[in-house]
Design a protein around this motif. Sequence first.
Motif, mmCIF file in Angstrom:
data_model
loop_
_atom_site.group_PDB
_atom_site.id
_atom_site.type_symbol
_atom_site.label_atom_id
_atom_site.label_comp_id
_atom_site.label_asym_id
_atom_site.label_seq_id
_atom_site.Cartn_x
_atom_site.Cartn_y
_atom_site.Cartn_z
ATOM 1 N N ILE A 1 41.084 67.627 55.927
ATOM 2 C CA ILE A 1 41.755 68.042 54.684
ATOM 3 C C ILE A 1 40.772 68.810 53.797
ATOM 4 O O ILE A 1 41.110 69.853 53.233
ATOM 5 C CB ILE A 1 42.359 66.823 53.956
ATOM 6 C CG1 ILE A 1 43.537 66.262 54.763
ATOM 7 C CG2 ILE A 1 42.790 67.187 52.547
ATOM 8 C CD1 ILE A 1 44.059 64.931 54.275
ATOM 9 N N LYS B 1 40.146 72.266 55.380
ATOM 10 C CA LYS B 1 41.301 73.139 55.172
ATOM 11 C C LYS B 1 41.342 73.650 53.736
ATOM 12 O O LYS B 1 41.542 74.841 53.491
ATOM 13 C CB LYS B 1 42.586 72.397 55.509
ATOM 14 C CG LYS B 1 43.816 73.240 55.320
ATOM 15 C CD LYS B 1 45.063 72.496 55.690
ATOM 16 C CE LYS B 1 46.249 73.403 55.418
ATOM 17 N NZ LYS B 1 47.476 72.834 55.851
ATOM 18 N N LYS B 2 41.135 72.746 52.789
ATOM 19 C CA LYS B 2 41.148 73.142 51.378
ATOM 20 C C LYS B 2 40.029 74.138 51.091
ATOM 21 O O LYS B 2 40.233 75.127 50.380
ATOM 22 C CB LYS B 2 41.017 71.915 50.486
ATOM 23 C CG LYS B 2 41.136 72.216 49.007
ATOM 24 C CD LYS B 2 41.055 70.940 48.200
ATOM 25 C CE LYS B 2 41.147 71.140 46.725
ATOM 26 N NZ LYS B 2 40.717 72.357 46.148
ATOM 27 N N GLY C 1 48.932 70.685 53.584
ATOM 28 C CA GLY C 1 48.045 69.530 53.430
ATOM 29 C C GLY C 1 48.769 68.238 53.138
ATOM 30 O O GLY C 1 48.341 67.170 53.565
ATOM 31 N N TYR D 1 49.919 66.390 56.352
ATOM 32 C CA TYR D 1 48.905 66.140 57.382
ATOM 33 C C TYR D 1 49.124 64.803 58.083
ATOM 34 O O TYR D 1 48.930 64.694 59.284
ATOM 35 C CB TYR D 1 47.500 66.188 56.772
ATOM 36 C CG TYR D 1 46.433 66.318 57.818
ATOM 37 C CD1 TYR D 1 46.093 67.553 58.325
ATOM 38 C CD2 TYR D 1 45.794 65.203 58.331
ATOM 39 C CE1 TYR D 1 45.134 67.683 59.302
ATOM 40 C CE2 TYR D 1 44.833 65.317 59.306
ATOM 41 C CZ TYR D 1 44.507 66.559 59.788
ATOM 42 O OH TYR D 1 43.573 66.683 60.772
#
Length: 129
Positions: free
Chosen positions: A50, A53-54, A95, A98
């Motif tokens: 996460i 990805k962010k 997100g 997920y």
Amino acid sequence: MIKNEKKYILNAFIINFVLGGLLVTIGFLLGKGTFYLGIDYNYQQVLFNILAKKSILDGNIFWLDNFDIGTSFIGALAFYGIGSPFFWVTMLIPGTDYGIIVPVMLVFKLAVAGTSAYCYIKQCNTMLQ
């Protein structure tokens, strides 16, 4: 590659995918509708993915000032995130969703692992003959 060999590889993938799906379904049933996947995966990999990805979506791919005491993006997340082809598939999922994709990715990982094992054993068998 012989046409028959491709068929066997596809069959190995399908069998492993079905078996992985069965295991995940059993996990859902035992968890009464919740899929529990613990230890290292929940406590580290999901959170790191996460974060990765962010960071990628925010364009912060060189330095993470919110990780540890500050570290390089690649140095911190190469193992858990950006080094895995499965991570890049999860980049397509929002997100917030997920947690929903984790069981699906687990089934896919089991299918790829089982198919790779089949191909490896087949190759070793061929080399011994």
